[in-house]
Write a protein that holds these residues in place. Sequence first.
Motif, PDB file in Angstrom:
ATOM      1  N   VAL A  17      -0.606   0.237   6.873  1.00  0.00           N
ATOM      2  CA  VAL A  17       0.833   0.383   7.097  1.00  0.00           C
ATOM      3  C   VAL A  17       1.307   1.743   6.605  1.00  0.00           C
ATOM      4  O   VAL A  17       2.097   2.428   7.278  1.00  0.00           O
ATOM      5  N   ARG A  18       0.813   2.162   5.457  1.00  0.00           N
ATOM      6  CA  ARG A  18       1.216   3.455   4.898  1.00  0.00           C
ATOM      7  C   ARG A  18       0.822   4.600   5.826  1.00  0.00           C
ATOM      8  O   ARG A  18       1.634   5.495   6.099  1.00  0.00           O
ATOM      9  N   ALA A  19      -0.397   4.559   6.327  1.00  0.00           N
ATOM     10  CA  ALA A  19      -0.858   5.621   7.230  1.00  0.00           C
ATOM     11  C   ALA A  19      -0.078   5.597   8.538  1.00  0.00           C
ATOM     12  O   ALA A  19       0.263   6.650   9.099  1.00  0.00           O
ATOM     13  N   PHE A  20       0.203   4.406   9.030  1.00  0.00           N
ATOM     14  CA  PHE A  20       0.940   4.271  10.281  1.00  0.00           C
ATOM     15  C   PHE A  20       2.341   4.856  10.151  1.00  0.00           C
ATOM     16  O   PHE A  20       2.799   5.605  11.025  1.00  0.00           O
ATOM     17  N   LEU A  21       3.025   4.553   9.062  1.00  0.00           N
ATOM     18  CA  LEU A  21       4.394   5.028   8.878  1.00  0.00           C
ATOM     19  C   LEU A  21       4.444   6.513   8.553  1.00  0.00           C
ATOM     20  O   LEU A  21       5.494   7.148   8.733  1.00  0.00           O
ATOM     21  N   ALA A  22       3.337   7.059   8.090  1.00  0.00           N
ATOM     22  CA  ALA A  22       3.276   8.494   7.814  1.00  0.00           C
ATOM     23  C   ALA A  22       2.977   9.308   9.067  1.00  0.00           C
ATOM     24  O   ALA A  22       3.114  10.534   9.061  1.00  0.00           O
ATOM     25  N   ALA A  51      -0.599 -15.302   7.351  1.00  0.00           N
ATOM     26  CA  ALA A  51      -0.693 -14.738   6.008  1.00  0.00           C
ATOM     27  C   ALA A  51       0.428 -15.313   5.147  1.00  0.00           C
ATOM     28  O   ALA A  51       1.162 -16.221   5.561  1.00  0.00           O
ATOM     29  N   THR A  52       0.594 -14.785   3.952  1.00  0.00           N
ATOM     30  CA  THR A  52       1.619 -15.282   3.033  1.00  0.00           C
ATOM     31  C   THR A  52       2.769 -14.284   2.947  1.00  0.00           C
ATOM     32  O   THR A  52       2.714 -13.185   3.501  1.00  0.00           O
ATOM     33  N   LEU A  53       3.793 -14.684   2.216  1.00  0.00           N
ATOM     34  CA  LEU A  53       4.923 -13.785   2.032  1.00  0.00           C
ATOM     35  C   LEU A  53       4.511 -12.541   1.246  1.00  0.00           C
ATOM     36  O   LEU A  53       5.138 -11.488   1.384  1.00  0.00           O
ATOM     37  N   LEU A  54       3.452 -12.632   0.454  1.00  0.00           N
ATOM     38  CA  LEU A  54       2.983 -11.455  -0.273  1.00  0.00           C
ATOM     39  C   LEU A  54       2.533 -10.369   0.693  1.00  0.00           C
ATOM     40  O   LEU A  54       2.837  -9.187   0.501  1.00  0.00           O
ATOM     41  N   GLU A  55       1.810 -10.735   1.739  1.00  0.00           N
ATOM     42  CA  GLU A  55       1.381  -9.743   2.727  1.00  0.00           C
ATOM     43  C   GLU A  55       2.585  -9.129   3.457  1.00  0.00           C
ATOM     44  O   GLU A  55       2.640  -7.918   3.695  1.00  0.00           O
ATOM     45  N   ALA A  56       3.561  -9.977   3.791  1.00  0.00           N
ATOM     46  CA  ALA A  56       4.776  -9.442   4.407  1.00  0.00           C
ATOM     47  C   ALA A  56       5.478  -8.495   3.443  1.00  0.00           C
ATOM     48  O   ALA A  56       6.022  -7.456   3.846  1.00  0.00           O
ATOM     49  N   GLY A  57       5.455  -8.839   2.165  1.00  0.00           N
ATOM     50  CA  GLY A  57       6.069  -7.990   1.149  1.00  0.00           C
ATOM     51  C   GLY A  57       5.375  -6.653   1.008  1.00  0.00           C
ATOM     52  O   GLY A  57       6.019  -5.625   0.747  1.00  0.00           O
ATOM     53  N   ILE A  58       4.063  -6.639   1.174  1.00  0.00           N
ATOM     54  CA  ILE A  58       3.319  -5.373   1.128  1.00  0.00           C
ATOM     55  C   ILE A  58       3.811  -4.445   2.235  1.00  0.00           C
ATOM     56  O   ILE A  58       4.041  -3.243   2.019  1.00  0.00           O
ATOM     57  N   ALA A  59       3.982  -4.995   3.424  1.00  0.00           N
ATOM     58  CA  ALA A  59       4.491  -4.191   4.545  1.00  0.00           C
ATOM     59  C   ALA A  59       5.907  -3.706   4.273  1.00  0.00           C
ATOM     60  O   ALA A  59       6.241  -2.547   4.548  1.00  0.00           O
ATOM     61  N   LEU A  60       6.750  -4.571   3.715  1.00  0.00           N
ATOM     62  CA  LEU A  60       8.129  -4.181   3.436  1.00  0.00           C
ATOM     63  C   LEU A  60       8.207  -3.139   2.326  1.00  0.00           C
ATOM     64  O   LEU A  60       9.083  -2.256   2.354  1.00  0.00           O
ATOM     65  N   GLU A  61       7.307  -3.226   1.371  1.00  0.00           N
ATOM     66  CA  GLU A  61       7.273  -2.219   0.311  1.00  0.00           C
ATOM     67  C   GLU A  61       6.960  -0.837   0.891  1.00  0.00           C
ATOM     68  O   GLU A  61       7.594   0.166   0.540  1.00  0.00           O
ATOM     69  N   GLU A  62       5.991  -0.787   1.790  1.00  0.00           N
ATOM     70  CA  GLU A  62       5.652   0.487   2.436  1.00  0.00           C
ATOM     71  C   GLU A  62       6.783   0.958   3.348  1.00  0.00           C
ATOM     72  O   GLU A  62       7.041   2.161   3.462  1.00  0.00           O
ATOM     73  N   ALA A  70      13.822   0.905  11.255  1.00  0.00           N
ATOM     74  CA  ALA A  70      13.643  -0.195  12.208  1.00  0.00           C
ATOM     75  C   ALA A  70      13.959  -1.534  11.539  1.00  0.00           C
ATOM     76  O   ALA A  70      13.820  -1.680  10.320  1.00  0.00           O
ATOM     77  N   PRO A  71      14.344  -2.549  12.318  1.00  0.00           N
ATOM     78  CA  PRO A  71      14.781  -3.838  11.762  1.00  0.00           C
ATOM     79  C   PRO A  71      13.634  -4.759  11.341  1.00  0.00           C
ATOM     80  O   PRO A  71      13.631  -5.951  11.666  1.00  0.00           O
ATOM     81  N   LEU A  72      12.661  -4.212  10.638  1.00  0.00           N
ATOM     82  CA  LEU A  72      11.508  -5.004  10.212  1.00  0.00           C
ATOM     83  C   LEU A  72      11.911  -6.075   9.206  1.00  0.00           C
ATOM     84  O   LEU A  72      11.535  -7.242   9.336  1.00  0.00           O
ATOM     85  N   LEU A  73      12.654  -5.691   8.190  1.00  0.00           N
ATOM     86  CA  LEU A  73      13.028  -6.641   7.142  1.00  0.00           C
ATOM     87  C   LEU A  73      13.863  -7.776   7.731  1.00  0.00           C
ATOM     88  O   LEU A  73      13.584  -8.955   7.477  1.00  0.00           O
ATOM     89  N   SER A  74      14.861  -7.439   8.523  1.00  0.00           N
ATOM     90  CA  SER A  74      15.758  -8.460   9.062  1.00  0.00           C
ATOM     91  C   SER A  74      15.042  -9.425   9.997  1.00  0.00           C
ATOM     92  O   SER A  74      15.248 -10.647   9.933  1.00  0.00           O
ATOM     93  N   THR A  75      14.194  -8.891  10.862  1.00  0.00           N
ATOM     94  CA  THR A  75      13.486  -9.753  11.814  1.00  0.00           C
ATOM     95  C   THR A  75      12.476 -10.636  11.096  1.00  0.00           C
ATOM     96  O   THR A  75      12.309 -11.812  11.434  1.00  0.00           O
ATOM     97  N   GLY A 193       9.319  -0.271  -3.042  1.00  0.00           N
ATOM     98  CA  GLY A 193       8.801   0.857  -2.294  1.00  0.00           C
ATOM     99  C   GLY A 193       9.704   2.070  -2.374  1.00  0.00           C
ATOM    100  O   GLY A 193       9.240   3.212  -2.501  1.00  0.00           O
ATOM    101  N   VAL A 194      11.018   1.842  -2.290  1.00  0.00           N
ATOM    102  CA  VAL A 194      11.994   2.930  -2.417  1.00  0.00           C
ATOM    103  C   VAL A 194      11.841   3.627  -3.765  1.00  0.00           C
ATOM    104  O   VAL A 194      11.768   4.868  -3.844  1.00  0.00           O
TER     105      VAL A 194
END
Length: 317
Positions: A17-22, A51-62, A70-75, A193-194
């Motif tokens: 995710v980090r590489a993708f967003l960079a 997966a679990t909410l932890l994996e979703a949280g990893i993506a949201l942190e990045e 993009a509306p990732l968090l809201s969706t 992440g912020v």
Amino acid sequence: MSTVDFDAEQLALRDSVRAFLASDGYSWDRLTGELGLTALAVPEDHGGFGATLLEAGIALEEAGAALLGAPLLSTTVAALALDPADPALAPLAAGTTIGAVAFGATVSDGLLHGRAEHVLDGDVADLFVVAAGDNLYAAEASQVAVTVVPTLDTTRGQATLVFDGVPARPAGPGRASHALDLLRAALAAESIGVARAALEITIEHLRTRQQFGVPLATFQALRHRVADLYVELEQATSTARHALRVAGTADFPVAAALAKLAAADAAYTVTREAIQLLGGIGFTWEHPAHRYLKRATTNHVLAGDPRTLRRSLLACV
């Protein structure tokens, strides 16, 4: 920041995710299709990866570290808040429907009434998952009066929704409070992440910027300030990740509120201090420090400001 609590697969997810967003040229379609980030914690039999909410949280942190607009968090929150059998879950997981969660409406005879303010990504949502009483309802955005509101954080929008007899269908009996818990946990992960990104930028500046012929990082007073920020962020990170781990248990409501409080406070503190430690450059349009401060300030008050969260936590004691 600490990653000792991640396994190999979670570290690989974070790095991807980090590489993708960079990279340049990423889009919502690639974010949801190529990486499938909106489907991470959705059950496999409903179009997700299980997966679990932890994996979703990893993506949201990045996403927070990259100041993703993009509306990732809201969706993500909208999808996970729904009853797993709801027909809207699959398109939300696939990213073909953009979702947002809203609070403050009432329902009568299957029609929504009232007003919801500060709806994150409400300006771009296709579907609103609306809390009314103890239950959730799904409402098509085309049926709702949506007013885009100006925000401090210009990287993503908010809207005020007016429900004037809007048709809605039940989408989650007894799940309204769970939707709020999910939103708080998601905002906590993003805020981490912020704060992490802002602190890393600051540390790099102190290492490279010189005064009196030596790097700023050699000055003890500045080192102590950075150390205090690091400790606060590490504590908040542990709190946020604990909340993500206990999702689905009786501990989640308290853990989510505490995580949002700790993480949002840490992000607000770190980004404000970053502006000071960076000096005048942090205020310029060319530097991202002020954008991190704006995101942190917005997250600080969404889904419960610190006073509201402390009161809710005290009520649980």
